[in-house]
Design an enzyme around this catalytic site. Structure first.
Site, PDB file in Angstrom:
ATOM      1  N   ASN A 195       3.653   8.743  -6.139  1.00  0.00           N
ATOM      2  CA  ASN A 195       3.793   7.856  -4.980  1.00  0.00           C
ATOM      3  C   ASN A 195       5.264   7.468  -4.856  1.00  0.00           C
ATOM      4  OD1 ASN A 195       3.707   5.794  -3.081  1.00  0.00           O
ATOM      5  ND2 ASN A 195       2.792   4.304  -4.497  1.00  0.00           N
ATOM      6  N   LYS A 207       6.620   5.618  -2.599  1.00  0.00           N
ATOM      7  CA  LYS A 207       6.809   4.313  -1.955  1.00  0.00           C
ATOM      8  C   LYS A 207       7.860   4.437  -0.835  1.00  0.00           C
ATOM      9  CE  LYS A 207       5.692   2.295  -6.375  1.00  0.00           C
ATOM     10  NZ  LYS A 207       5.411   1.066  -7.074  1.00  0.00           N
ATOM     11  N   HIS A 259      -3.435   0.567  -2.057  1.00  0.00           N
ATOM     12  CA  HIS A 259      -2.439   0.398  -3.121  1.00  0.00           C
ATOM     13  C   HIS A 259      -2.172  -1.101  -3.291  1.00  0.00           C
ATOM     14  CE1 HIS A 259       1.408   0.426  -5.206  1.00  0.00           C
ATOM     15  NE2 HIS A 259       1.059   1.628  -5.646  1.00  0.00           N
ATOM     16  N   GLU A 281       0.421  -2.762  -3.574  1.00  0.00           N
ATOM     17  CA  GLU A 281       1.478  -3.322  -2.701  1.00  0.00           C
ATOM     18  C   GLU A 281       0.935  -3.559  -1.298  1.00  0.00           C
ATOM     19  OE1 GLU A 281       4.364  -0.329  -3.660  1.00  0.00           O
ATOM     20  OE2 GLU A 281       4.447  -1.140  -5.696  1.00  0.00           O
ATOM     21  N   GLU A 336      -5.149   0.873 -11.101  1.00  0.00           N
ATOM     22  CA  GLU A 336      -3.747   0.490 -11.259  1.00  0.00           C
ATOM     23  C   GLU A 336      -3.659  -1.019 -11.503  1.00  0.00           C
ATOM     24  OE1 GLU A 336      -0.894   3.477  -9.464  1.00  0.00           O
ATOM     25  OE2 GLU A 336      -1.456   2.154  -7.844  1.00  0.00           O
ATOM     26  N   GLY A 384       5.433  -0.832 -11.734  1.00  0.00           N
ATOM     27  CA  GLY A 384       6.864  -1.043 -11.535  1.00  0.00           C
ATOM     28  C   GLY A 384       7.455  -2.061 -12.499  1.00  0.00           C
ATOM     29  N   SER A 407       3.420   2.315 -14.486  1.00  0.00           N
ATOM     30  CA  SER A 407       4.514   2.631 -15.413  1.00  0.00           C
ATOM     31  C   SER A 407       4.245   3.877 -16.268  1.00  0.00           C
ATOM     32  CB  SER A 407       4.844   1.425 -16.290  1.00  0.00           C
ATOM     33  OG  SER A 407       5.295   0.347 -15.471  1.00  0.00           O
TER      34      SER A 407
HETATM   35  C1  PEP Z   1       2.453   3.131  -8.153  1.00  0.00           C
HETATM   36  O1  PEP Z   1       3.254   2.908  -7.261  1.00  0.00           O
HETATM   37  O2  PEP Z   1       1.308   3.468  -7.855  1.00  0.00           O
HETATM   38  C2  PEP Z   1       2.869   2.986  -9.555  1.00  0.00           C
HETATM   39  C3  PEP Z   1       1.973   3.152 -10.479  1.00  0.00           C
HETATM   40  O3  PEP Z   1       4.199   2.673  -9.791  1.00  0.00           O
HETATM   41  P1  PEP Z   1       4.990   2.753 -11.201  1.00  0.00           P
HETATM   42  O4  PEP Z   1       4.615   4.077 -11.854  1.00  0.00           O
HETATM   43  O5  PEP Z   1       6.430   2.703 -10.829  1.00  0.00           O
HETATM   44  O6  PEP Z   1       4.542   1.607 -12.029  1.00  0.00           O
END
Ligand code: PEP
Length: 248
Positions: free
Chosen positions: A7, A9, A93, A95, A164, A170, A210
Site C-alpha cells: 500500500n 498510501k 484501511h 487511515e 492491521e 507506520g 510495520s
Molecule cells: C499499511 O499502510 O497498511 C501499513 C501496514 O503500513 P506500515 O507497513 O507502514 O505500517
C-alpha cells in the site's frame, strides 16, 4: 502461495511509479507469491502501462466511493478504478476509518460497489491501542468483519481480509506472530461460521503493521497468516522485492 500486498498510501505520482517498476525489474521479482500493489489512484494508469512491470504484479486502488457515478467531487468509483487497471481495492484501511471517519456501514457499501464492478476487496480490520489495552481486540475486529459479511459473504466472489492493528501501522511496532495468529484465528472462526469451513479456508487473511524485510518471513510463517499488507516498506523496490521473496 502467500499474498504480498503493498500500500503506497499518498506517495508516488505517475512518474515515480514508472520508475519504481523499472527499479523493481532490476532487483528481480523472485516471488512465487501473489503480488499486489496499491498505488494512488492518479498513478494507476502509469502502473498499468509501466513497460517494466512484471505482469504477475496485480494492481489495486486504495479507496473507492460506494456509488458508481454522481456528484461526488474528488471521489473515484470502482468502475473508474477498474478501467485504469485495478483488479483489487483496499477497503476500510485504518487511515480511512480513523482519519476520514469512515464507518462500518460505509465500508460495507464500498465492498458492495467493489464486487458489483468486479474488483476484489481487501477489507481491513484492526483495533486501536486503547481498544487493545481494554481487552477489546476480538469485539472490535469481529464487529468490523460482521459489518461486511452480509455483503461479501454471499455470492461466492473472492475477498481478502487484512488484520492491521492500528497501533502497529507506520509506527515501527509490530504485532508478534502470536498476536497475529490469535487475531486471525478469531476471524477465521467467524468466517467458518458464516460461510462454512471450505469457503472460509479460501479467504486469505493478511497481517499488516510495520512489516519489513527483517520480520516478514516470521510473520508469514505464523499460523493462519496467509500473507502480508505492507505500507512504508513497499515504497522501496529493494525492500518490496525482499519481502516478496520471504517465506520461499
Ligand atoms: C499499511 O499502510 O497498511 C501499513 C501496514 O503500513 P506500515 O507497513 O507502514 O505500517
Amino acid at each position: 502461495m502467500a499474498v504480498i500486498a503493498g500500500n503506497w498510501k499518498m506517495h508516488m505520482g505517475p512518474v515515480e511509479t514508472t520508475a519504481f517498476f523499472e527499479a523493481l525489474r532490476l532487483e528481480g521479482v523472485p516471488s512465487r507469491h501473489e503480488l499486489l500493489l496499491f498505488p494512488p489512484a492518479i498513478s494507476l494508469l502509469a502502473a498499468a502501462r509501466a513497460p517494466s512491470r512484471d505482469r504477475r504484479i496485480q494492481l489495486g486502488v486504495q479507496n473507492i466511493h460506494w456509488e458508481d457515478q454522481g456528484a461526488f467531487t474528488g471521489e473515484v468509483s470502482a468502475g473508474m478504478a477498474a478501467g485504469a487497471g485495478a483488479t483489487f481495492v483496499l477497503i476500510g484501511h485504518s487511515e480511512r476509518r480513523h482519519v476520514f471517519g469512515e464507518s462500518d456501514q460505509e465500508v460495507a457499501l464500498k465492498v458492495g460497489a467493489a464486487q458489483r464492478n468486479g474488483l476484489v476487496p481487501v477489507i481491513c480490520v484492526g483495533e486501536t491501542l486503547d481498544e487493545r489495552r481494554a481487552g477489546r481486540v476480538e469485539e472490535v475486529i469481529l464487529r468490523q468483519l460482521d459489518a461486511v459479511l452480509p455483503t461479501c459473504g454471499t455470492g461466492g466472489s473472492r475477498f481478502l481480509i487484512a488484520y492491521e492493528p492500528v497501533w502497529a501501522i507506520g509506527t515501527g511496532e509490530t504485532a508478534t506472530p502470536g498476536d497475529a495468529s490469535a487475531a486471525h484465528a478469531t476471524l477465521r472462526t467467524r468466517l467458518e461460521g458464516a460461510l462454512g469451513i471450505s469457503a472460509a479456508t479460501r479467504v486469505p487473511l493478511l497481517y499488516g503493521g510495520s512489516v519489513k524485510p527483517g520480520n516478514a518471513a516470521e510473520l508469514m510463517a505464523a499460523a493462519e497468516v496467509d500473507g502480508v499488507l505492507v505500507g512504508g516498506a513497499s515504497l522501496d523496490p529493494k525492500s518490496f522485492a525482499e519481502i516478496a521473496s520471504a517465506g520461499g
